[in-house]
Design a protein around this motif. Structure first.
Motif, PDB file in Angstrom:
ATOM      1  N   HIS A 143       0.704  -1.092  -0.130  1.00 53.11           N
ATOM      2  CA  HIS A 143       0.064   0.170   0.114  1.00 53.11           C
ATOM      3  C   HIS A 143       0.887   1.193   0.075  1.00 53.11           C
ATOM      4  O   HIS A 143       0.449   2.390  -0.745  1.00 53.11           O
ATOM      5  CB  HIS A 143      -0.895   0.037   1.299  1.00 53.11           C
ATOM      6  CG  HIS A 143      -0.341   0.179   2.498  1.00 53.11           C
ATOM      7  ND1 HIS A 143       0.221  -0.927   3.248  1.00 53.11           N
ATOM      8  CD2 HIS A 143      -0.381   1.016   3.233  1.00 53.11           C
ATOM      9  CE1 HIS A 143       0.835  -0.686   4.469  1.00 53.11           C
ATOM     10  NE2 HIS A 143       0.495   0.846   4.271  1.00 53.11           N
ATOM     11  N   ASP A 144       2.193   1.133   0.380  1.00 51.99           N
ATOM     12  CA  ASP A 144       2.939   2.604   0.351  1.00 51.99           C
ATOM     13  C   ASP A 144       3.459   2.429  -0.771  1.00 51.99           C
ATOM     14  O   ASP A 144       3.748   3.729  -1.339  1.00 51.99           O
ATOM     15  CB  ASP A 144       4.046   2.197   1.449  1.00 51.99           C
ATOM     16  CG  ASP A 144       3.919   2.347   2.969  1.00 51.99           C
ATOM     17  OD1 ASP A 144       2.839   3.096   3.443  1.00 51.99           O
ATOM     18  OD2 ASP A 144       4.184   1.402   3.887  1.00 51.99           O
TER      19      ASP A 144
ATOM     20  N   ARG B 287       5.996   8.830   5.065  1.00 54.01           N
ATOM     21  CA  ARG B 287       5.524   7.166   5.177  1.00 54.01           C
ATOM     22  C   ARG B 287       6.553   6.458   5.869  1.00 54.01           C
ATOM     23  O   ARG B 287       6.222   5.449   6.373  1.00 54.01           O
ATOM     24  CB  ARG B 287       5.241   6.786   3.774  1.00 54.01           C
ATOM     25  CG  ARG B 287       3.544   6.969   3.239  1.00 54.01           C
ATOM     26  CD  ARG B 287       2.797   6.405   3.608  1.00 54.01           C
ATOM     27  NE  ARG B 287       1.398   6.962   3.214  1.00 54.01           N
ATOM     28  CZ  ARG B 287       0.290   5.910   2.654  1.00 54.01           C
ATOM     29  NH1 ARG B 287       0.652   4.745   2.604  1.00 54.01           N
ATOM     30  NH2 ARG B 287      -0.614   6.568   2.590  1.00 54.01           N
ATOM     31  N   PHE B 288       7.886   6.929   5.789  1.00 52.00           N
ATOM     32  CA  PHE B 288       8.846   6.127   6.264  1.00 52.00           C
ATOM     33  C   PHE B 288       9.824   6.742   7.274  1.00 52.00           C
ATOM     34  O   PHE B 288      10.978   7.103   7.176  1.00 52.00           O
ATOM     35  CB  PHE B 288       9.737   5.891   5.240  1.00 52.00           C
ATOM     36  CG  PHE B 288       9.075   4.663   3.878  1.00 52.00           C
ATOM     37  CD1 PHE B 288       8.890   3.782   3.993  1.00 52.00           C
ATOM     38  CD2 PHE B 288       8.492   5.876   3.035  1.00 52.00           C
ATOM     39  CE1 PHE B 288       7.981   2.790   3.117  1.00 52.00           C
ATOM     40  CE2 PHE B 288       7.612   5.053   1.899  1.00 52.00           C
ATOM     41  CZ  PHE B 288       7.564   3.611   1.805  1.00 52.00           C
TER      42      PHE B 288
ATOM     43  N   GLN C 182       1.757   9.249  -5.987  1.00 59.22           N
ATOM     44  CA  GLN C 182       2.550  10.772  -5.872  1.00 59.22           C
ATOM     45  C   GLN C 182       3.361  11.007  -7.305  1.00 59.22           C
ATOM     46  O   GLN C 182       3.358  12.175  -7.623  1.00 59.22           O
ATOM     47  CB  GLN C 182       3.573  10.458  -4.715  1.00 59.22           C
ATOM     48  CG  GLN C 182       2.762  10.678  -3.366  1.00 59.22           C
ATOM     49  CD  GLN C 182       2.002  11.995  -3.111  1.00 59.22           C
ATOM     50  OE1 GLN C 182       2.597  12.922  -3.114  1.00 59.22           O
ATOM     51  NE2 GLN C 182       0.833  11.749  -2.637  1.00 59.22           N
TER      52      GLN C 182
ATOM     53  N   PHE D 152       1.190   4.297  -2.819  1.00 56.10           N
ATOM     54  CA  PHE D 152       1.159   5.581  -2.641  1.00 56.10           C
ATOM     55  C   PHE D 152       2.313   6.358  -3.169  1.00 56.10           C
ATOM     56  O   PHE D 152       1.995   7.653  -3.835  1.00 56.10           O
ATOM     57  CB  PHE D 152       1.137   5.827  -0.822  1.00 56.10           C
ATOM     58  CG  PHE D 152       1.092   7.105  -0.678  1.00 56.10           C
ATOM     59  CD1 PHE D 152       0.226   8.116  -0.513  1.00 56.10           C
ATOM     60  CD2 PHE D 152       2.558   8.146  -0.409  1.00 56.10           C
ATOM     61  CE1 PHE D 152       0.123   9.249  -0.043  1.00 56.10           C
ATOM     62  CE2 PHE D 152       2.558   9.282   0.119  1.00 56.10           C
ATOM     63  CZ  PHE D 152       1.308   9.865   0.186  1.00 56.10           C
TER      64      PHE D 152
ATOM     65  N   THR E 138      -3.924   2.478  -0.726  1.00 59.18           N
ATOM     66  CA  THR E 138      -2.780   3.164  -0.135  1.00 59.18           C
ATOM     67  C   THR E 138      -2.761   3.365   1.343  1.00 59.18           C
ATOM     68  O   THR E 138      -1.997   4.017   1.839  1.00 59.18           O
ATOM     69  CB  THR E 138      -2.682   4.610  -0.861  1.00 59.18           C
ATOM     70  OG1 THR E 138      -3.987   5.282  -0.328  1.00 59.18           O
ATOM     71  CG2 THR E 138      -2.260   4.502  -2.392  1.00 59.18           C
ATOM     72  N   ASP E 139      -3.841   2.980   1.915  1.00 58.36           N
ATOM     73  CA  ASP E 139      -4.077   3.059   3.361  1.00 58.36           C
ATOM     74  C   ASP E 139      -4.568   1.772   4.130  1.00 58.36           C
ATOM     75  O   ASP E 139      -5.729   1.238   3.462  1.00 58.36           O
ATOM     76  CB  ASP E 139      -5.023   4.202   3.605  1.00 58.36           C
ATOM     77  CG  ASP E 139      -4.763   4.585   5.163  1.00 58.36           C
ATOM     78  OD1 ASP E 139      -4.932   3.799   6.008  1.00 58.36           O
ATOM     79  OD2 ASP E 139      -4.752   5.652   5.559  1.00 58.36           O
TER      80      ASP E 139
ATOM     81  N   ASN F 230       5.823  14.055   1.222  1.00 59.46           N
ATOM     82  CA  ASN F 230       4.850  13.056   1.545  1.00 59.46           C
ATOM     83  C   ASN F 230       5.311  11.556   1.555  1.00 59.46           C
ATOM     84  O   ASN F 230       4.772  10.758   2.215  1.00 59.46           O
ATOM     85  CB  ASN F 230       3.533  13.160   0.411  1.00 59.46           C
ATOM     86  CG  ASN F 230       2.757  14.508   0.381  1.00 59.46           C
ATOM     87  OD1 ASN F 230       2.891  15.088   1.421  1.00 59.46           O
ATOM     88  ND2 ASN F 230       1.947  14.965  -0.562  1.00 59.46           N
ATOM     89  N   ILE F 231       6.083  11.396   0.551  1.00 55.08           N
ATOM     90  CA  ILE F 231       6.418   9.896   0.529  1.00 55.08           C
ATOM     91  C   ILE F 231       7.577   9.707   1.807  1.00 55.08           C
ATOM     92  O   ILE F 231       7.385   8.951   2.460  1.00 55.08           O
ATOM     93  CB  ILE F 231       7.639   9.693  -0.486  1.00 55.08           C
ATOM     94  CG1 ILE F 231       6.444   9.631  -1.733  1.00 55.08           C
ATOM     95  CG2 ILE F 231       8.211   8.392  -0.664  1.00 55.08           C
ATOM     96  CD1 ILE F 231       7.270   9.698  -3.074  1.00 55.08           C
TER      97      ILE F 231
END
Length: 217
Positions: free
Chosen positions: A9-10, A48-49, A17, A13, A203-204, A44-45
């Motif tokens: 899902h990441d 996520r990390f 983007q 995402f 994505t979530d 934004n990316i």
């Protein structure tokens, strides 16, 4: 040695983007707008990390300097080996998740793209049942329920894409304290009929895991 750290899902995402930035490059004429989109895309990316190490950060941050379609393709291709695969499950393991279904129809597991799977789901047309398998908190969990085709396109509660849906309804297994013997609670929502497409777009995890927790307790 490659250490996978990007869940499906990441990765979806990141693709979303990247598509937004690529579209902006085609249409934006104001350098300030383009600069802002480059910055927000990378931010934004990276958001996520938060635990990414230096090597992982370097891989991800490369998106802000991309310009051509080929560069975007190479960027996404370089990330592919770092995508965490969905756990390999056997037919026997799936049967144990649904012990009451002695004649459970199990999908072709050899056709599963583990690197691009967030959850497994399949339909048994003969019984109007739908089955869903997902790893949550380190455990493989399964949920089964009834499905009703919607016969129209709308928004899936998992991936939020406009797709052909089914209404999936599962009975909660946990009972409130002192509930009557005939207590019954069904939990339902609309999700993609084609789970492979859903897995490409989700994505979530919050909606999926909230649903599974509500059903399994």
């Amino acid at each position: 040695m490659i250490k996978p750290f990007i869940r499906n899902h990441d990765y979806n995402f990141i693709k979303k983007q990247a598509a937004f930035l690529k579209q902006t490059l085609r249409t934006a004429v104001d350098p300030k707008v383009l600069e802002s989109v480059r910055y927000s895309t990378e931010s934004n990316i990276m958001g996520r990390f938060p635990l990414a190490d230096a090597h992982q950060q370097q891989l991800l941050k490369g998106i802000s300097g991309l310009d051509t379609a080929d560069e975007f393709d190479r960027y996404l291709g370089q990330l592919q080996p770092y995508v965490v695969e969905f756990p390999t499950v056997t037919a026997k393991q799936i049967q144990k998740l649904f012990p009451k279904n002695k004649k459970l129809k199990i999908p072709d597991l050899s056709a599963v793209s583990h690197r691009h799977t967030t959850y497994l789901s399949w339909l048994d047309i003969s019984t109007n049942k739908m089955f869903l398998v997902h790893e949550m908190n380190g455990l493989i969990m399964g949920v089964e329920g009834r499905f009703i085709p919607s016969n129209k396109k709308s928004y899936c509660f998992l991936c939020n894409r406009h797709e052909e849906l089914v209404f999936f309804s599962a009975v909660a297994t946990k009972r409130p304290a002192k509930s009557s013997p005939d207590y019954y609670k069904a939990i339902g929502n609309y999700l993609c009929m084609n789970s492979m497409e859903c897995n490409k777009n989700v994505t979530d995890l919050s909606a999926l895991e909230k649903f599974m927790e509500a059903v399994t307790g």
